[in-house]
Design an enzyme around this catalytic site. Sequence first.
Site, PDB file in Angstrom:
ATOM      1  CB  SER B  21      41.601  40.926  44.409  1.00  0.00           C
ATOM      2  OG  SER B  21      42.583  42.161  44.497  1.00  0.00           O
ATOM      3  CE  LYS B  45      41.995  49.084  41.832  1.00  0.00           C
ATOM      4  NZ  LYS B  45      42.308  47.915  40.874  1.00  0.00           N
ATOM      5  CB  SER B  46      46.399  44.110  43.400  1.00  0.00           C
ATOM      6  OG  SER B  46      45.451  42.750  43.251  1.00  0.00           O
ATOM      7  CG  ASN B  69      37.980  44.628  34.680  1.00  0.00           C
ATOM      8  OD1 ASN B  69      39.308  45.208  34.854  1.00  0.00           O
ATOM      9  ND2 ASN B  69      37.881  43.357  34.864  1.00  0.00           N
ATOM     10  CB  CYS B 128      46.095  40.691  35.396  1.00  0.00           C
ATOM     11  SG  CYS B 128      45.397  42.207  34.557  1.00  0.00           S
ATOM     12  N   GLY B 217      31.597  38.089  34.934  1.00  0.00           N
ATOM     13  CA  GLY B 217      30.362  37.985  35.035  1.00  0.00           C
ATOM     14  C   GLY B 217      29.688  36.402  34.709  1.00  0.00           C
ATOM     15  N   GLY B 243      34.849  33.368  39.549  1.00  0.00           N
ATOM     16  CA  GLY B 243      34.763  33.749  38.253  1.00  0.00           C
ATOM     17  C   GLY B 243      33.109  33.238  37.911  1.00  0.00           C
ATOM     18  N   GLY B 244      32.270  34.259  37.886  1.00  0.00           N
ATOM     19  CA  GLY B 244      30.926  34.157  37.523  1.00  0.00           C
ATOM     20  C   GLY B 244      29.926  33.780  38.585  1.00  0.00           C
ATOM     21  N   GLY B 265      33.099  38.819  42.732  1.00  0.00           N
ATOM     22  CA  GLY B 265      33.226  40.301  42.545  1.00  0.00           C
ATOM     23  C   GLY B 265      32.057  40.983  41.688  1.00  0.00           C
TER      24      GLY B 265
END
Lengths: 266, 305
Positions: B21, B45-46, B69, B128, B217, B243-244, B265
């Site tokens: 997301s 997207k949320s 971000n 978040c 990343g 994640g990554g 993502g």
Amino acid sequence: MRDDYPMSLEILEIEKEAKDLFTIFVKNTLDGFVPGQFVMVWIPSVDEKPFGVSYLEKDRIGITFEVKGKFTKKLAGTKKAGIIGIRGPYGIGFPDPDSSTIVIGGGCGVSSLAPLIEKIKKSNSIIGARSKDMLLFRNRFKDAHFTTDDGTFGKKGFVTEILEGKLSAPDKVSQVFCCGPEIMMSRVIEICKKHRKKCFISMERYMKCGFGVCGQCMCGDKVVCKEGPVFESKDVEGNPEFNHFARIKSGKKVPVSDYVRWRGCE
Amino acid sequence: MITIKSDFLGMKLSNPLILASGIMGTSVGSMNKIADNGAGAVTIKSISKEERLGHNNPTMFSFGDVFMNAVGYSNPGMIEAKKEFSDIDKIGVPVIGSVIGTKAEDFVAVIEELKDIKFDAIEIPLSCPHTPGFGVLAGQGTPEATYRITKAVRKATRLPIIIKLSANVPDLTIVAKAAEKAGADAINMGNTHGPGMRIDIDSGKPILDFKVGGISGPAITPVTVRCVYDIYQSIKIPIIGTGGITTGRDAIEMMMAGASALGVGTGIYYRGFDVFKKIANEMEDWMKKKGHLSLKEIIGVTYEG
């Protein structure tokens, strides 16, 4: 691995081009820039926005903008030696022009075409604005065709009328490059289609990342920052959002006219 | 015959790679592009109850392996979202609806408003790291809040519920168990990390307009692997590792740690929209070389081994 963060640069010069139209010059740090590509301009602690490049010189680049909203007011107020950040270049630019390419710029849209006009016969370019005092580059490109909506300079009327004339004349025209309001580009596309000419347009949308990750600048199925901003007309024909809808900061899709009004305040 | 097909929460996925997301999930057009580029499923997207403008730019940038971000959950709000996503069935892969809120009632309100949208699952991010009122900054990552919000959401929908957790909590297994106990169907292990901050030394100003932002990343992969590994044996529900993940090797590694599906993502930034096809091909090549026929042979092996 890539780096994509704003490189801070000193403003070398800031020049007034016309009423509410300014150019800032900074050192040229762009690698392999193609006219039509864009850069993200950052004013520290204010905001960051996409802009075309209007002067492409070996040592410096110029960015021409119209003072409208909060951001461009700040940009116009920056002083020589002030710091801004630049990242890019991003997106796909225009193809190489040949000797029979016509270049059309409306309003501030001509700024991203200016490095191309440098390369071609000036009489193959058409530059339009609402009025003489808002007309860009009339001294820089003396032999270009100029139009103003109110007839205060050049031919009274729209750039599209000159284009019609050129395409109807026996002169050879290979392709048309265009940047300006979407309603104008949409009309240019129609005219080119009628005359069976290749046409490339440059689109503008609110952007965040600039490099094809966030999805903010979607126009139908097109990622404007990555697959554009320059598109061949056949790739946007039938796009339900081109010349109709654009996304504001929240991602909400609104009519282009509302979008332009909102952008004018940003 | 080697296959990386996945059956995840009743969704038949051509591969376990799910668009995370916040990336390219703004419209049917953007998600179609990702589906065409090989994603097994996509996440929107949320969406929140009200329209949110999010933070000013710069909202995103990268330094090599580190991507940062602070978008601030910009979204058009649930009423507009209903129009935007009304034809998600045109997307050729399952679609996960991501819903955010500051209070448990907000999550429920959004889910109810979007009940006619043909989502295949609902994802609830409680993680978040950089938006006031949401996720970690609102204390949604505690075991108590996770339980309370999951319980409320459970009552509001019959769709599978995925709870997205943060790596930035000390008692990860307790939070994951709280979500499971409250009725979650899966855990998405991993949001962006941090928050972190970088300063432009020439102006002396933070680069992100919000000053701080989440880190994603390739640099964060080891933390995600550890988190997935940590919670794998403490819960029975499946895990999405997010994640990554950028390469097929990262994907296999995350599955060995215990993930059944994988969120991708920022990988789009590093390898393009077709990162999904690339990772899927790399996974298959590796499996071929090692003689594995299906992902079941890989998931969680590090624990047993």
